[in-house]
Motif scaffolding. Structure first.
Motif, short mmCIF file in Angstrom:
data_model
loop_
_atom_site.label_atom_id
_atom_site.label_comp_id
_atom_site.label_asym_id
_atom_site.label_seq_id
_atom_site.Cartn_x
_atom_site.Cartn_y
_atom_site.Cartn_z
N LEU A 1 -2.33 -24.77 -101.68
CA LEU A 1 -3.19 -23.80 -102.34
C LEU A 1 -2.44 -23.07 -103.45
N LYS A 2 -1.23 -22.62 -103.16
CA LYS A 2 -0.45 -21.89 -104.17
C LYS A 2 -0.07 -22.81 -105.33
N LEU A 3 0.33 -24.04 -105.03
CA LEU A 3 0.66 -24.98 -106.09
C LEU A 3 -0.57 -25.27 -106.94
N GLY A 4 -1.70 -25.50 -106.29
CA GLY A 4 -2.93 -25.74 -107.03
C GLY A 4 -3.30 -24.57 -107.90
N GLN A 5 -3.11 -23.36 -107.37
CA GLN A 5 -3.45 -22.16 -108.15
C GLN A 5 -2.57 -22.04 -109.39
N LEU A 6 -1.28 -22.34 -109.26
CA LEU A 6 -0.40 -22.31 -110.43
C LEU A 6 -0.79 -23.39 -111.44
N LEU A 7 -1.08 -24.58 -110.95
CA LEU A 7 -1.41 -25.68 -111.86
C LEU A 7 -2.76 -25.49 -112.54
N CYS A 8 -3.61 -24.60 -111.99
CA CYS A 8 -4.83 -24.23 -112.70
C CYS A 8 -4.51 -23.68 -114.09
N LEU A 9 -3.33 -23.09 -114.22
CA LEU A 9 -2.97 -22.38 -115.44
C LEU A 9 -2.31 -23.29 -116.47
N THR A 10 -2.24 -24.59 -116.19
CA THR A 10 -1.57 -25.52 -117.09
C THR A 10 -2.54 -26.56 -117.63
N ALA A 11 -2.20 -27.10 -118.80
CA ALA A 11 -3.01 -28.17 -119.38
C ALA A 11 -2.79 -29.47 -118.64
N ALA A 12 -1.60 -29.66 -118.11
CA ALA A 12 -1.24 -30.89 -117.42
C ALA A 12 -0.06 -30.60 -116.52
N ASP A 13 0.16 -31.44 -115.53
CA ASP A 13 1.29 -31.26 -114.64
C ASP A 13 2.58 -31.32 -115.46
N PRO A 14 3.38 -30.26 -115.45
CA PRO A 14 4.58 -30.24 -116.30
C PRO A 14 5.58 -31.34 -115.96
N SER A 15 5.47 -31.93 -114.78
CA SER A 15 6.41 -32.98 -114.40
C SER A 15 5.93 -34.38 -114.76
N GLU A 16 4.67 -34.47 -115.25
CA GLU A 16 4.11 -35.82 -115.39
C GLU A 16 3.45 -36.13 -116.72
N SER A 17 2.68 -35.18 -117.30
CA SER A 17 1.66 -35.61 -118.24
C SER A 17 1.79 -35.05 -119.64
N ASP A 18 0.96 -35.59 -120.50
CA ASP A 18 0.83 -35.19 -121.89
C ASP A 18 -0.10 -33.99 -121.97
N ALA A 19 0.31 -32.95 -122.70
CA ALA A 19 -0.49 -31.73 -122.78
C ALA A 19 -1.87 -31.97 -123.37
N PHE A 20 -2.02 -32.99 -124.18
CA PHE A 20 -3.27 -33.15 -124.91
C PHE A 20 -4.22 -34.13 -124.25
N ASN A 21 -3.89 -34.60 -123.06
CA ASN A 21 -4.82 -35.40 -122.28
C ASN A 21 -5.33 -34.56 -121.12
N PRO A 22 -6.65 -34.47 -120.94
CA PRO A 22 -7.19 -33.65 -119.85
C PRO A 22 -6.87 -34.27 -118.49
N THR A 23 -6.24 -33.50 -117.61
CA THR A 23 -5.85 -34.07 -116.31
C THR A 23 -6.25 -33.21 -115.12
N TRP A 24 -6.39 -31.90 -115.26
CA TRP A 24 -6.70 -31.01 -114.15
C TRP A 24 -5.78 -31.29 -112.96
N PRO A 25 -4.48 -31.02 -113.14
CA PRO A 25 -3.51 -31.38 -112.11
C PRO A 25 -3.67 -30.62 -110.81
N GLU A 26 -4.41 -29.51 -110.84
CA GLU A 26 -4.60 -28.70 -109.64
C GLU A 26 -5.55 -29.33 -108.63
N GLU A 27 -6.41 -30.24 -109.09
CA GLU A 27 -7.54 -30.68 -108.25
C GLU A 27 -7.09 -31.28 -106.92
#
Length: 256
Positions: free
Chosen positions: A24-50
């Motif tokens: 839950l806490k990890l998902g809540q933090l990742l809500c605030l990002t465009a993409a998972d900072p360990s994996e993805s491109d900022a400009f591709n929509p990914t919703w890493p929190e889901e």
């Protein structure tokens, strides 16, 4: 508490091992990002929190905090895809989306909303839930909506123009350390942002400060001690949209 790469890595490890609160806490933090900072491109929509929010809800189906975060983020995701569907349906196919996937997600979001209501949430979240109901098409917008409904929160916006098209990334959060972390993640992912970076502070539903963060950059990082005040009013419930402002909790990107 300061959020670091080690904080996120520890939460990820615990969540992967089945700790629902860490998920839950990890998902809540990742809500605030465009993409998972360990994996993805900022400009591709990914919703890493889901995936993490789904794990938290699966472990505790009646956890209102987890339900609100998942429901709010699915609503934001659907808003994004619905806008893309209107602009260029072919783009959706590139991401495995189409009218059917958008429709199914919309139905799921409504079901989750009903579960929140059935769980009997605290009065503090009512205004945010009412706004969510409007965005989901479950009720009409009030003739005289109360802007921000007395909530306190931060809105970070980064925008630029390309011809007549405005590109904007926004992050809504209700904790000073989290908005600092989210801003750092965005600047790293977007290679120092789009252009005009602004932090707006709302207290009790009213804008109290608008800060040009470009004036507080030091070696491509924000000097937060000089830039951001703490919040003192009732916080926006995590996951819920801001009444009257058309903004979702967490990260959103748009072009118009």
């Amino acid at each position: 508490m300061k959020i670091t790469d080690e904080t996120v890595a520890q939460l990820r490890s615990m969540a992967t091992a089945g700790d629902a609160q860490a998920a839950l806490k990890l998902g809540q933090l990742l809500c605030l990002t465009a993409a998972d900072p360990s994996e993805s491109d900022a400009f591709n929509p990914t919703w890493p929190e889901e995936r993490w929010l789904r794990a938290a809800v699966e472990a505790h189906p009646d956890d209102i905090a987890a339900l609100m975060l998942l429901t709010g983020r699915l609503a934001q995701q659907n808003s994004y895809w619905e806008a893309m569907l209107e602009m260029d349906p072919d783009v959706l196919a590139e991401y495995g989306q189409d009218e059917d996937t958008v429709s199914r997600r919309h139905s799921e979001t409504k079901e989750l909303y009903d579960r929140i209501r059935a769980a009997g949430p605290h009065d503090h979240v009512e205004a945010g839930l009412d706004e969510l109901a409007v965005l989901l098409g479950l009720r009409a917008r009030p003739a005289e909506p109360a802007p921000a409904a007395g909530y306190s929160f931060y809105v970070l916006e980064d925008e630029t123009w390309s011809g007549s098209v405005r590109h904007c990334a926004s992050i809504v959060a209700c904790d000073a350390e989290e908005i600092r972390w989210a801003c750092g993640q965005w600047l790293a992912l977007s290679e120092d942002g789009f252009g005009d970076l602004t932090l707006t502070v709302y207290e009790h539903g009213s804008e109290t400060n608008s800060i040009d963060l470009g004036q507080h950059l030091d070696n491509e990082a924000v000097d937060w001690d000089a830039a951001v005040p703490d919040l003192f009013g009732p916080r926006l419930p995590m996951g819920l949209p801001i009444p009257g402002l058309g903004l979702y909790y967490g990260f959103s990107g748009e072009a118009e």
